[in-house]
Design an enzyme around this catalytic site. Sequence first.
Site, PDB file in Angstrom:
ATOM      1  N   HIS A 236      -6.603  -9.883   5.347  1.00 24.23           N
ATOM      2  CA  HIS A 236      -6.754  -8.708   4.474  1.00 24.23           C
ATOM      3  C   HIS A 236      -5.365  -8.198   4.040  1.00 24.23           C
ATOM      4  O   HIS A 236      -5.145  -7.892   2.876  1.00 24.23           O
ATOM      5  CB  HIS A 236      -7.542  -7.642   5.247  1.00 24.23           C
ATOM      6  CG  HIS A 236      -7.708  -6.332   4.560  1.00 24.23           C
ATOM      7  ND1 HIS A 236      -8.937  -5.840   4.171  1.00 24.23           N
ATOM      8  CD2 HIS A 236      -6.809  -5.366   4.204  1.00 24.23           C
ATOM      9  CE1 HIS A 236      -8.781  -4.657   3.609  1.00 24.23           C
ATOM     10  NE2 HIS A 236      -7.507  -4.345   3.621  1.00 24.23           N
TER      11      HIS A 236
ATOM     12  N   GLN B  18       0.814  -1.225   0.000  1.00 25.05           N
ATOM     13  CA  GLN B  18       0.000   0.000   0.000  1.00 25.05           C
ATOM     14  C   GLN B  18       0.842   1.267   0.000  1.00 25.05           C
ATOM     15  O   GLN B  18       0.344   2.343  -0.315  1.00 25.05           O
ATOM     16  CB  GLN B  18      -0.943   0.012   1.203  1.00 25.05           C
ATOM     17  CG  GLN B  18      -2.023  -1.068   1.115  1.00 25.05           C
ATOM     18  CD  GLN B  18      -2.850  -1.108   2.369  1.00 25.05           C
ATOM     19  OE1 GLN B  18      -2.450  -1.723   3.351  1.00 25.05           O
ATOM     20  NE2 GLN B  18      -3.984  -0.442   2.370  1.00 25.05           N
TER      21      GLN B  18
ATOM     22  N   CYS C 229     -10.547  -0.309   4.036  1.00 24.85           N
ATOM     23  CA  CYS C 229      -9.187  -0.366   3.489  1.00 24.85           C
ATOM     24  C   CYS C 229      -8.686   1.064   3.307  1.00 24.85           C
ATOM     25  O   CYS C 229      -9.405   1.909   2.747  1.00 24.85           O
ATOM     26  CB  CYS C 229      -9.205  -1.103   2.150  1.00 24.85           C
ATOM     27  SG  CYS C 229      -7.559  -1.266   1.423  1.00 24.85           S
ATOM     28  N   LEU C 230      -7.481   1.313   3.762  1.00 23.18           N
ATOM     29  CA  LEU C 230      -6.930   2.665   3.636  1.00 23.18           C
ATOM     30  C   LEU C 230      -6.681   3.030   2.172  1.00 23.18           C
ATOM     31  O   LEU C 230      -6.568   4.207   1.843  1.00 23.18           O
ATOM     32  CB  LEU C 230      -5.626   2.778   4.449  1.00 23.18           C
ATOM     33  CG  LEU C 230      -5.803   2.574   5.968  1.00 23.18           C
ATOM     34  CD1 LEU C 230      -4.449   2.557   6.658  1.00 23.18           C
ATOM     35  CD2 LEU C 230      -6.707   3.647   6.567  1.00 23.18           C
TER      36      LEU C 230
HETATM   37  O1  K1U Z   1      -5.163  -2.674   4.902  1.00 21.90           O
HETATM   38  C1  K1U Z   1      -5.715  -1.615   5.174  1.00 21.90           C
HETATM   39  O2  K1U Z   1      -6.037  -0.868   4.287  1.00 21.90           O
HETATM   40  C2  K1U Z   1      -6.009  -1.258   6.608  1.00 21.90           C
HETATM   41  C3  K1U Z   1      -7.422  -1.591   7.025  1.00 21.90           C
HETATM   42  C4  K1U Z   1      -7.382  -2.931   7.741  1.00 21.90           C
HETATM   43  C5  K1U Z   1      -8.680  -3.642   7.960  1.00 21.90           C
HETATM   44  C6  K1U Z   1      -9.763  -3.040   8.568  1.00 21.90           C
HETATM   45  C7  K1U Z   1     -10.940  -3.741   8.777  1.00 21.90           C
HETATM   46  C8  K1U Z   1     -11.024  -5.056   8.395  1.00 21.90           C
HETATM   47  C9  K1U Z   1      -9.953  -5.654   7.771  1.00 21.90           C
HETATM   48  C10 K1U Z   1      -8.785  -4.955   7.558  1.00 21.90           C
HETATM   49  C11 K1U Z   1      -7.926  -0.481   7.932  1.00 21.90           C
HETATM   50  O3  K1U Z   1      -7.383  -0.236   8.946  1.00 21.90           O
HETATM   51  S1  K1U Z   1      -9.325   0.398   7.433  1.00 21.90           S
HETATM   52  C12 K1U Z   1      -9.618   1.526   8.798  1.00 21.90           C
HETATM   53  C13 K1U Z   1     -10.268   0.869   9.954  1.00 21.90           C
HETATM   54  O4  K1U Z   1     -10.904  -0.163   9.816  1.00 21.90           O
HETATM   55  C14 K1U Z   1     -10.164   1.450  11.326  1.00 21.90           C
HETATM   56  C15 K1U Z   1      -9.502   2.626  11.558  1.00 21.90           C
HETATM   57  C16 K1U Z   1      -9.403   3.136  12.846  1.00 21.90           C
HETATM   58  C17 K1U Z   1      -9.976   2.499  13.893  1.00 21.90           C
HETATM   59  C18 K1U Z   1     -10.654   1.328  13.682  1.00 21.90           C
HETATM   60  C19 K1U Z   1     -10.744   0.790  12.396  1.00 21.90           C
HETATM   61 ZN    ZN Z   2      -6.439  -2.735   2.763  1.00 18.73          ZN
END
Ligand code: K1U
Ligand code: ZN
Length: 167
Positions: free
Chosen positions: A133, A51, A91-92
């Site tokens: 993920h 990423q 997903c970021l």
């Molecule tokens: O891989 C990424 O893009 C990171 C993603 C990871 C993820 C989240 C949820 C389920 C599976 C994988 C994230 O972090 S998205 C942001 C998010 O879910 C979050 C951010 C701050 C606090 C709590 C959650």
């Molecule tokens: Zn992701």
Amino acid sequence: MALLPILRYPDPRLHTVAALVSRVDDRIRKLIKDMADTMYAAPGVGLAATQVDIHRRVIIVDISETRDQLNVFINPEITARSGAADCEEGCLSVPGIFEKVKRAERIKLRALDAHGRSFELAAAGMLAVCIQHEIDHLEGKVFVEYLSRLKQQRILAKFKKQQRRVM
Ligand code: K1U
Ligand code: ZN
């Protein structure tokens, strides 16, 4: 503190398959530090090197409320999967999209830590979902690819429109 730019879907570089890390050295540890700064600032609960446009098999995860329990996995390999979880994911690289994805509920995993030592871990629930993920990112797969064709088309159209606006 170094914040790395996060690639945005549908950037084709997100489909790169990451290469194995052959030596865990200071460059890899600097990458982990920069990835952690980037993940905490975003904020996110996980991040894959893919990423941030580094195509090496490194992922980090922190699902703690206190944001102080960083898990680092280098060359992660899932050795066992069981059960089924239907968890909402974000997903970021695809900001603002949250959708349910079917994953294994429990996994066993082998990886190297930040010192290059091999370890094994059993994970369940959110930790297991997040690790799956992130490993998908290393394989060049983005979570939206699990969704229906219609949902994928809508998400793609939304992000292409956003891309045109910033150009
Ligand atoms: O891989 C990424 O893009 C990171 C993603 C990871 C993820 C989240 C949820 C389920 C599976 C994988 C994230 O972090 S998205 C942001 C998010 O879910 C979050 C951010 C701050 C606090 C709590 C959650
Ligand atoms: Zn992701």
